[in-house]
Design an enzyme around this catalytic site. Structure first.
Site, short mmCIF file in Angstrom:
data_model
loop_
_atom_site.label_atom_id
_atom_site.label_comp_id
_atom_site.label_asym_id
_atom_site.label_seq_id
_atom_site.Cartn_x
_atom_site.Cartn_y
_atom_site.Cartn_z
N THR A 1 -0.52 63.29 -16.30
CA THR A 1 -1.17 63.48 -15.00
C THR A 1 -0.08 63.79 -13.98
O THR A 1 0.76 62.94 -13.70
CB THR A 1 -1.92 62.20 -14.56
OG1 THR A 1 -1.01 61.10 -14.57
CG2 THR A 1 -3.09 61.89 -15.49
N HIS B 1 -4.24 55.22 -9.71
CA HIS B 1 -4.39 56.54 -9.09
C HIS B 1 -3.19 57.40 -9.46
O HIS B 1 -2.10 56.87 -9.72
CB HIS B 1 -4.46 56.38 -7.55
CG HIS B 1 -5.59 55.51 -7.09
ND1 HIS B 1 -5.42 54.50 -6.16
CD2 HIS B 1 -6.90 55.50 -7.43
CE1 HIS B 1 -6.59 53.91 -5.94
NE2 HIS B 1 -7.50 54.50 -6.71
N THR C 1 -18.08 56.82 -9.08
CA THR C 1 -17.38 55.66 -8.52
C THR C 1 -17.19 54.59 -9.60
O THR C 1 -16.09 54.05 -9.77
CB THR C 1 -18.15 55.09 -7.31
OG1 THR C 1 -18.25 56.14 -6.33
CG2 THR C 1 -17.44 53.89 -6.71
N GLU D 1 -13.72 53.20 -11.11
CA GLU D 1 -13.35 51.78 -11.00
C GLU D 1 -13.15 51.14 -12.37
O GLU D 1 -12.30 50.26 -12.54
CB GLU D 1 -14.40 51.01 -10.19
CG GLU D 1 -14.57 51.48 -8.74
CD GLU D 1 -13.28 51.46 -7.93
OE1 GLU D 1 -12.35 50.71 -8.28
OE2 GLU D 1 -13.21 52.21 -6.93
ZN ZN Z 1 -9.26 53.68 -7.17
CA CA Z 2 1.36 60.76 -13.87
#
Ligand code: ZN
Ligand code: CA
Length: 415
Positions: free
Chosen positions: A257, A232, A219, A223
């Site tokens: 990503t 994200h 976590t 963060e």
């Molecule tokens: Zn997040």
């Molecule tokens: Ca991406």
């Protein structure tokens, strides 16, 4: 029949229990309610998202040490987490941000492993305060039973942030919404009192109160990604499908990503295209730290995320790269320990005056909330008024020098 259906919906929403991260909700809340943040965030985002600007200095393979202060806010002895639990989290960050985590080779499918990056960040508990006093880098406070950690962590009822230019502030406590794991603010929050990250104590480190399946410290890894401007994989949207999937604010601005429409959770089986904007052989990168999967099922950042994070570090958050917060004091007789001064009035309208009984402040830098020096003044004596009627209202930082040695940074509010 209607009542049964309603009951079913309520039970369904409770069974989908944990909320991995509220960073998007917090961002939207501050964009709506805090005009200072909104202006800075929009300006900084434009700058950091420009493809023709690079603040990265990663070609030199320099590991940057980030001084961390942990603010523990507890209501019970159990929530007053141990030093061992805190140290376990620091060790996890230093594995994850150096690509030294033991699970990299088992969790990351071989076709994705070449995308993995060493972000070259090293985290240490602060060794000195901004006033050059010894510190363990850990503060603890018993808060009132009515205290709401979720919103009030940084207030006088909680524990205020340490100078956000020089420290990464992490607050650990029990959210009143116990399904929430954590949140962080992006670089636009620099200089604002709530800048940093908040983590539920049950999701911090890998011992003590840490609770499966969020008991491997990921976590905080996630963060801190937000703190360094990582988004994200689905951007700030949620459920964006069709032609808007992976476009604009539904993208994380990182090419390596694969774009998704929504979070993955649990521990998916590779390859998985169920949330991919466009199906590919390798599917989504749900094992990336910026997704929502279980701690045991995420294990890397990519090279593209590294560039974006280091732009944030060397751009907006560059105060961390020169901070002395992680450097131990050499001796207790350092004259900085005796440095006493005053800055009046504060808040100020037209001007302010700095005075010190021990030493001449011969230079002052005034720094805006973007970290830019906007005014420098030099003096032969203390007590000279420094005009600020040309500054816009807001929060500034005043750096005080003697003989080119920086003594102190003080916050100044211009009305
Ligand atoms: Zn997040
Ligand atoms: Ca991406």
């Amino acid at each position: 029949m209607k009542k049964i259906l309603l009951l079913f919906i309520i039970i369904s929403s409770f069974s989908n229990a944990q909320q991995r991260c509220n960073a998007t909700e917090k961002l939207n809340e501050k964009l709506a309610n805090d005009p200072v943040f909104r202006e800075k965030h929009n300006r900084i985002s434009q700058l950091l998202n420009r493809s023709d600007v690079s603040f990265s200095t990663n070609s030199t393979n320099v590991v940057v040490t980030i001084p961390v202060v942990i603010h523990v806010l507890y209501k019970t002895a159990q929530q007053n987490i141990s030093d061992a639990q805190i140290n376990s989290q620091i060790a996890i960050l230093n594995a994850d941000y150096r690509k030294l985590n033991a699970d990299f080779s088992t969790v990351i499918p071989s076709v994705f492993q070449s995308f993995g990056a060493d972000l070259e960040l090293n985290f240490v508990l602060a060794k000195r305060t901004i006033n050059n006093q010894f510190t363990t880098g850990i503060e603890r406070k018993l808060v009132a039973s009515s205290f709401i950690f979720d919103n009030n962590y940084y207030t006088a009822d909680g524990l205020p942030a340490w100078d956000t230019y020089n420290y990464l502030n992490i607050w650990v406590g029990r959210f009143s919404d116990t399904t929430l794991l954590g949140f962080a603010y992006p670089p636009g929050a620099l200089g604002l009192p709530y800048d940093g990250l908040c983590i539920g104590d049950q999701f911090f480190g890998n011992t003590g109160t840490a609770t499966a399946p969020y008991n491997k410290g990921r976590t905080a890894t996630h963060e801190i990604g937000h703190y360094f401007n990582l988004a994200h994989p689905w951007g700030n949207g949620n459920g964006a499908t069709g032609t808007s999937c992976g476009v604009g604010s539904n993208s994380d601005g990182v090419a390596d990503t694969p774009s998704t429409s929504a979070p993955y959770d649990g521990c998916p089986i590779f390859p998985d295209n169920s949330k991919a904007c466009a199906a590919t052989t390798n599917g989504s990168m749900f094992m990336n730290y910026m997704d929502y999967t279980n701690d045991a099922c995420m294990a890397f950042f990519t090279a593209g995320q590294k560039i974006r994070a280091l732009n944030a570090l060397n751009g907006t958050r560059s105060g961390l790269t020169t901070s002395l917060g992680g450097t131990a004091l050499l001796g207790t007789k350092d004259y900085d320990n005796n440095f006493v001064f005053s800055l009046n009035p504060n808040p100020a309208n037209e001007s302010f005056v700095i005075s010190s009984p021990h030493i001449t402040i011969d230079k002052v830098d005034i720094i805006n909330s973007l970290g830019q020096i906007i005014k420098t003044k030099q003096f032969a004596q203390n007590g000279v008024a420094i005009e600020i009627d040309d500054l816009t209202s807001g929060i500034y930082f005043v750096k005080l020098y003697n003989n080119n040695k920086m003594l102190k940074t003080e916050r100044l509010i211009k009305n």
